[in-house]
Motif scaffolding. Structure first.
Motif, PDB file in Angstrom:
ATOM      1  N   ALA A  39       1.720   3.349  35.464  1.00 25.57           N
ATOM      2  CA  ALA A  39       2.745   2.312  35.594  1.00 25.57           C
ATOM      3  C   ALA A  39       4.039   2.728  34.901  1.00 25.57           C
ATOM      4  CB  ALA A  39       2.235   0.988  35.033  1.00 25.57           C
ATOM      5  N   LEU A  40       3.936   3.300  33.700  1.00 28.37           N
ATOM      6  CA  LEU A  40       5.136   3.725  32.973  1.00 28.37           C
ATOM      7  C   LEU A  40       5.854   4.869  33.682  1.00 28.37           C
ATOM      8  CD1 LEU A  40       3.927   3.542  29.264  1.00 28.37           C
ATOM      9  CD2 LEU A  40       5.589   2.070  30.412  1.00 28.37           C
ATOM     10  N   MET A  43       7.491   3.572  36.851  1.00 29.97           N
ATOM     11  CA  MET A  43       8.704   2.780  36.640  1.00 29.97           C
ATOM     12  C   MET A  43       9.894   3.660  36.267  1.00 29.97           C
ATOM     13  SD  MET A  43       7.810  -0.050  37.697  1.00 29.97           S
ATOM     14  CE  MET A  43       9.436  -0.692  37.579  1.00 29.97           C
ATOM     15  N   VAL A  46      10.964   5.044  39.584  1.00 34.17           N
ATOM     16  CA  VAL A  46      11.655   4.022  40.379  1.00 34.17           C
ATOM     17  C   VAL A  46      13.078   3.835  39.861  1.00 34.17           C
ATOM     18  CG1 VAL A  46      11.724   1.544  40.889  1.00 34.17           C
ATOM     19  CG2 VAL A  46       9.599   2.796  41.148  1.00 34.17           C
ATOM     20  N   ARG A  47      13.227   3.812  38.559  1.00 32.41           N
ATOM     21  CA  ARG A  47      14.559   3.638  37.969  1.00 32.41           C
ATOM     22  C   ARG A  47      15.484   4.804  38.342  1.00 32.41           C
ATOM     23  NH1 ARG A  47      15.784   2.838  31.562  1.00 32.41           N
ATOM     24  NH2 ARG A  47      17.993   2.394  31.800  1.00 32.41           N
ATOM     25  N   GLY A  81       8.203  -0.521  43.174  1.00 30.40           N
ATOM     26  CA  GLY A  81       8.181  -1.073  41.817  1.00 30.40           C
ATOM     27  C   GLY A  81       7.153  -2.186  41.676  1.00 30.40           C
ATOM     28  N   LEU A  84       3.757  -0.538  41.578  1.00 31.07           N
ATOM     29  CA  LEU A  84       3.501   0.174  40.336  1.00 31.07           C
ATOM     30  C   LEU A  84       3.290  -0.770  39.154  1.00 31.07           C
ATOM     31  CD1 LEU A  84       5.961   3.112  40.846  1.00 31.07           C
ATOM     32  CD2 LEU A  84       3.495   3.309  40.588  1.00 31.07           C
ATOM     33  N   LEU A  85       3.872  -1.950  39.195  1.00 27.09           N
ATOM     34  CA  LEU A  85       3.651  -2.911  38.119  1.00 27.09           C
ATOM     35  C   LEU A  85       2.321  -3.638  38.259  1.00 27.09           C
ATOM     36  CD1 LEU A  85       7.138  -4.556  37.514  1.00 27.09           C
ATOM     37  CD2 LEU A  85       5.853  -3.044  36.006  1.00 27.09           C
ATOM     38  N   ASP A  92      -0.999   1.825  42.452  1.00 21.88           N
ATOM     39  CA  ASP A  92      -0.161   2.874  41.873  1.00 21.88           C
ATOM     40  C   ASP A  92       0.012   4.040  42.844  1.00 21.88           C
ATOM     41  OD1 ASP A  92       0.208   1.434  39.586  1.00 21.88           O
ATOM     42  OD2 ASP A  92      -1.292   2.529  38.409  1.00 21.88           O
TER      43      ASP A  92
END
Length: 173
Positions: A39-40, A43, A46-47, A81, A84-85, A92
Motif C-alpha cells: 500500500a505504501l 501510494m 500513484v503520487r 489509488g 491500493l488503499l 494491490d
C-alpha cells in the motif's frame, strides 16, 4: 452492468481467500507487513504518476490540445489509488497494474475502445464515430412502416375531442 458488479464483488472474496491461504503458509505478521508495504509503495507510485500526468495535462492545455488520454490516465490512477488503499493482495495487484505506465497504456486503450467511445457515441447519437444518419429516419425499419397519428402511434395519441376548436368570438365590437 451486472457483470461489473459481479466482478467487483468477486475481488474482495478472492482477496480474503488469498490472505487466509497465505497467512496459513507464511504467518499473519508477514502478510500484514506485506499488505502495508504494498500500500505504501503503491501510494508513492500513484503520487509520482499523478504529478507526471498532471504536468502532461498542463502542457497539452497550454498548446491548445485536448488532453483526452491524460484525463483517462488520471481516472485510472484514481482507481489505482482506491485499489491500493484497500487492504488485500489482489486489490494491490490490480492497483499496480493501473499505476505502472507500461500496463496502464493497454488498459487505457481498451477502456477508450469499449467504454468511452460507445458511451459518447450513444449520448451524441453517432457523432463521435461518424455513424450519423444522412437520409431517412434513424429508427425506420422498412418503407411504409410509418404510422399516422390516428393509427395507434405512441407519439401522437389524439382523441376526436382534441380536434374540436371553438372559433366563437364573444368580444363586443
Amino acid at each position: 452492468m451486472l457483470r461489473i458488479i459481479g466482478v467487483l464483488l468477486l475481488i474482495p472474496l478472492l482477496d480474503m481467500l488469498l490472505l487466509v491461504v497465505l497467512s496459513g503458509m507464511l504467518g499473519w505478521q508477514l502478510i500484514v507487513l506485506l499488505v502495508v508495504l504494498t500500500a505504501l509503495v503503491g501510494m508513492f507510485l500513484v503520487r509520482a504518476e499523478g504529478r507526471h500526468t498532471l504536468a502532461k495535462i498542463q502542457r497539452k492545455a497550454a498548446r491548445g490540445e485536448a488532453p483526452t488520454d491524460e484525463l483517462l490516465d488520471g481516472a485510472l490512477l484514481l482507481i489505482a489509488g482506491a485499489f491500493l488503499l484497500t487492504p488485500g493482495l489482489v486489490t494491490d495487484g490490480l492497483g499496480f497494474l493501473l499505476v505502472l505506465p507500461f500496463t496502464r497504456y493497454p488498459i487505457r486503450v481498451g477502456v477508450k475502445k469499449w467504454v468511452v467511445v460507445p458511451y459518447a457515441d450513444a449520448k451524441s447519437r453517432g457523432f463521435v464515430t461518424g455513424n450519423v444518419y444522412v437520409s431517412g429516419f434513424p429508427n425506420e425499419d422498412a418503407p411504409g412502416s410509418h404510422q399516422s397519428p390516428g393509427q395507434g402511434s405512441d407519439a401522437y395519441d389524439l382523441d376526436e375531442d382534441d380536434y374540436d376548436v371553438d372559433f366563437d368570438d364573444d368580444r363586443e365590437r
